[in-house]
Design a protein around this motif. Structure first.
Motif, PDB file in Angstrom:
ATOM      1  N   ASN A  45      12.262  42.967  40.455  1.00  0.00           N
ATOM      2  CA  ASN A  45      13.060  41.835  39.972  1.00  0.00           C
ATOM      3  C   ASN A  45      14.525  42.068  40.335  1.00  0.00           C
ATOM      4  O   ASN A  45      15.151  43.000  39.828  1.00  0.00           O
ATOM      5  CB  ASN A  45      12.886  41.696  38.453  1.00  0.00           C
ATOM      6  N   LYS A  46      15.052  41.222  41.199  1.00  0.00           N
ATOM      7  CA  LYS A  46      16.426  41.389  41.691  1.00  0.00           C
ATOM      8  C   LYS A  46      17.449  40.656  40.810  1.00  0.00           C
ATOM      9  O   LYS A  46      18.644  40.676  41.095  1.00  0.00           O
ATOM     10  CB  LYS A  46      16.541  40.868  43.122  1.00  0.00           C
ATOM     11  N   ASP A  47      16.975  39.990  39.762  1.00  0.00           N
ATOM     12  CA  ASP A  47      17.860  39.181  38.929  1.00  0.00           C
ATOM     13  C   ASP A  47      18.214  39.850  37.607  1.00  0.00           C
ATOM     14  O   ASP A  47      18.593  39.185  36.646  1.00  0.00           O
ATOM     15  CB  ASP A  47      17.212  37.818  38.660  1.00  0.00           C
ATOM     16  N   ILE A  48      18.076  41.166  37.555  1.00  0.00           N
ATOM     17  CA  ILE A  48      18.433  41.927  36.358  1.00  0.00           C
ATOM     18  C   ILE A  48      19.537  42.916  36.705  1.00  0.00           C
ATOM     19  O   ILE A  48      19.441  43.659  37.683  1.00  0.00           O
ATOM     20  CB  ILE A  48      17.218  42.680  35.776  1.00  0.00           C
ATOM     21  N   GLU A  49      20.579  42.912  35.904  1.00  0.00           N
ATOM     22  CA  GLU A  49      21.665  43.892  36.043  1.00  0.00           C
ATOM     23  C   GLU A  49      21.615  44.824  34.838  1.00  0.00           C
ATOM     24  O   GLU A  49      21.748  44.380  33.698  1.00  0.00           O
ATOM     25  CB  GLU A  49      23.020  43.188  36.109  1.00  0.00           C
ATOM     26  N   LEU A  50      21.384  46.102  35.092  1.00  0.00           N
ATOM     27  CA  LEU A  50      21.270  47.094  34.021  1.00  0.00           C
ATOM     28  C   LEU A  50      22.548  47.920  33.936  1.00  0.00           C
ATOM     29  O   LEU A  50      22.941  48.584  34.895  1.00  0.00           O
ATOM     30  CB  LEU A  50      20.065  48.005  34.264  1.00  0.00           C
ATOM     31  N   LEU A  51      23.203  47.885  32.773  1.00  0.00           N
ATOM     32  CA  LEU A  51      24.386  48.700  32.505  1.00  0.00           C
ATOM     33  C   LEU A  51      23.984  49.818  31.552  1.00  0.00           C
ATOM     34  O   LEU A  51      23.320  49.564  30.542  1.00  0.00           O
ATOM     35  CB  LEU A  51      25.487  47.843  31.872  1.00  0.00           C
ATOM     36  N   ILE A  52      24.379  51.046  31.844  1.00  0.00           N
ATOM     37  CA  ILE A  52      23.966  52.197  31.037  1.00  0.00           C
ATOM     38  C   ILE A  52      25.183  52.980  30.587  1.00  0.00           C
ATOM     39  O   ILE A  52      26.054  53.312  31.397  1.00  0.00           O
ATOM     40  CB  ILE A  52      23.018  53.130  31.823  1.00  0.00           C
ATOM     41  N   GLU A  53      25.254  53.286  29.286  1.00  0.00           N
ATOM     42  CA  GLU A  53      26.362  54.088  28.741  1.00  0.00           C
ATOM     43  C   GLU A  53      25.794  55.161  27.799  1.00  0.00           C
ATOM     44  O   GLU A  53      24.803  54.930  27.096  1.00  0.00           O
ATOM     45  CB  GLU A  53      27.339  53.200  27.972  1.00  0.00           C
ATOM     46  N   ASP A  54      26.442  56.310  27.780  1.00  0.00           N
ATOM     47  CA  ASP A  54      26.045  57.454  26.949  1.00  0.00           C
ATOM     48  C   ASP A  54      26.732  57.393  25.587  1.00  0.00           C
ATOM     49  O   ASP A  54      27.960  57.355  25.507  1.00  0.00           O
ATOM     50  CB  ASP A  54      26.425  58.750  27.676  1.00  0.00           C
ATOM     51  N   ASP A  55      25.926  57.376  24.507  1.00  0.00           N
ATOM     52  CA  ASP A  55      26.516  57.331  23.159  1.00  0.00           C
ATOM     53  C   ASP A  55      26.837  58.711  22.591  1.00  0.00           C
ATOM     54  O   ASP A  55      27.476  58.830  21.538  1.00  0.00           O
ATOM     55  CB  ASP A  55      25.604  56.566  22.189  1.00  0.00           C
TER      56      ASP A  55
END
Length: 389
Positions: A66-76
């Motif tokens: 799926n090319k229509d998903i943008e995943l942002l990841i941050e460390d808590d």
């Protein structure tokens, strides 16, 4: 001269029209992109759990193409205040549609209630505090893993079946720890030889082990996720105690067993998933995970994978912008889970089977095998208090 002006005007109008069409198409394309913000623990204690959730999630997205998903990841960093800061950034600046990823229940309680009230969807791949399953349930909050009590309830039920009558129980002093011991006691019919709440992140268990050995217990049930469980099991083995231990999968999962070592052999633990569940979805997941990461998946990997596949299944039916339709699509849980049968209860927590596993050695690799079913088609105890139907 007039003719040239007319031609120029026509050309300008045509170019302007094309620009407007291009701008409109670009805006539509951007509007169709689903933004997911993952807040998870990638450093410090418990980081292996967050990394496995992240990896399982990313694998599902990759397999979907799926090319229509943008995943942002941050460390808590396992810090509630930091998790709140990240959530605020994701919601206010990055305009995410969905949040996910939190491992620890104290962080979940700091983030989820506020986020879902702002209209953001939250899909939990792990933490399932009782406060969010009962009166604090919300239509925008979904949990694909379990309610915190569930795996512990299964072990309480198992203890009855193997005639254990005097269990010493311990867990960290935070929401999931309290839910854990509550869950065990809800099903366990024997005597509690002792009950201790340790510090979250504690590394030295000499005092607790001394109390266990002096208690007259015939068994030990503990919930100490990540590095806490590793430290406890190593020290417990070194103490020479022969009192058998049991717990939920969190202290005996694939990513942890290598660090615990042979001290874990024979330990019984509970999980809603294991690599030997016999269905096509699980075979596909285990093989793909091994190929991608060159290691066996963990419970947390499977939960991240399920969280992503739940979202993907809903997006096939509706964009997130149509909140009512997307919410309904999430509720349908129309995806093939590696754990097998899966559905949501009225409170958006799973109704599912929970298994009892035993730690074994396959060649040189410590792993788990299913030995029985701890609870079947099980729903959490708090669903009755949720106003959703």
């Amino acid at each position: 001269m007039i003719s040239s002006v007319k031609k120029l005007s026509a050309k300008t109008i045509a170019m302007t029209s094309l620009a407007l069409i291009f701008t409109s198409a670009t805006t539509m394309a951007q509007a169709d992109t689903t933004k997911i913000g993952m807040i998870t623990t990638l450093s410090g204690g418990g980081s292996s759990l967050g990394k496995d959730v992240r990896d399982g999630f990313k694998l599902a997205l990759k397999m979907s193409d799926n090319k229509d998903i943008e995943l942002l990841i941050e460390d808590d960093g396992r810090k509630p205040a930091k998790a709140v800061q990240i959530a605020d950034k994701f919601i206010q600046k990055d305009k995410v549609d969905i949040l996910t990823g939190i491992i620890f229940s104290n962080l979940a309680m700091a983030v989820i209630p506020s986020a879902v009230k702002k209209g953001v969807f939250y899909v939990s791949p792990n933490a399932g505090p009782s406060a969010l399953a009962g009166k604090g349930c919300h239509e925008n909050s979904f949990n694909v893993a379990w309610q915190n009590d569930n795996l512990h309830e299964a072990m309480g039920n198992y203890a009855n079946g193997v005639d254990l009558k005097k269990t010493f129980i311990l867990a960290p002093n935070y929401p999931a720890g309290k839910d854990a011991l509550t869950g065990y006691k809800r099903f366990y019919k024997g005597e509690v030889a002792g009950e201790i709440y340790t510090k979250l992140g504690q590394k030295d268990y000499a005092v607790e082990i001394s109390k266990i050995k002096a208690s007259g217990a015939d068994s030990v049930f503990f919930f100490l996720p990540g590095g806490m469980g590793i430290a406890f099991m190593k020290q417990y083995s070194q103490s020479g105690s022969k009192i058998p231990v049991m717990g939920p999968a969190f202290s005996f999962d694939q990513g942890i067993l290598g660090a615990v070592g042979d001290a874990a052999l024979g330990v019984k633990n509970s999980s809603q998933w294991n690599k030997d569940i016999d269905n096509e979805a699980n075979k596909t997941f285990v093989a793909a995970y091994q190929k991608e990461y060159n290691k066996l998946p963990s419970l947390y990997s499977s939960q991240g994978y399920d969280a992503a596949n739940l979202i993907l299944s809903a997006l096939k039916k509706s964009p997130v912008s149509d909140k009512d339709a997307f919410r309904k699509a999430l509720k349908a849980a129309d995806f093939a889970s590696p754990r097998g049968d899966f559905k949501f209860g009225n409170n958006n927590f799973p109704i599912q089977d929970i298994y009892v596993r035993e730690v074994v050695k396959e060649g040189d690799v410590l792993t788990n095998k299913i030995i029985s079913k701890g609870l079947e088609n099980h729903q959490d105890a708090y669903a009755k208090d949720c106003v959703m139907k």
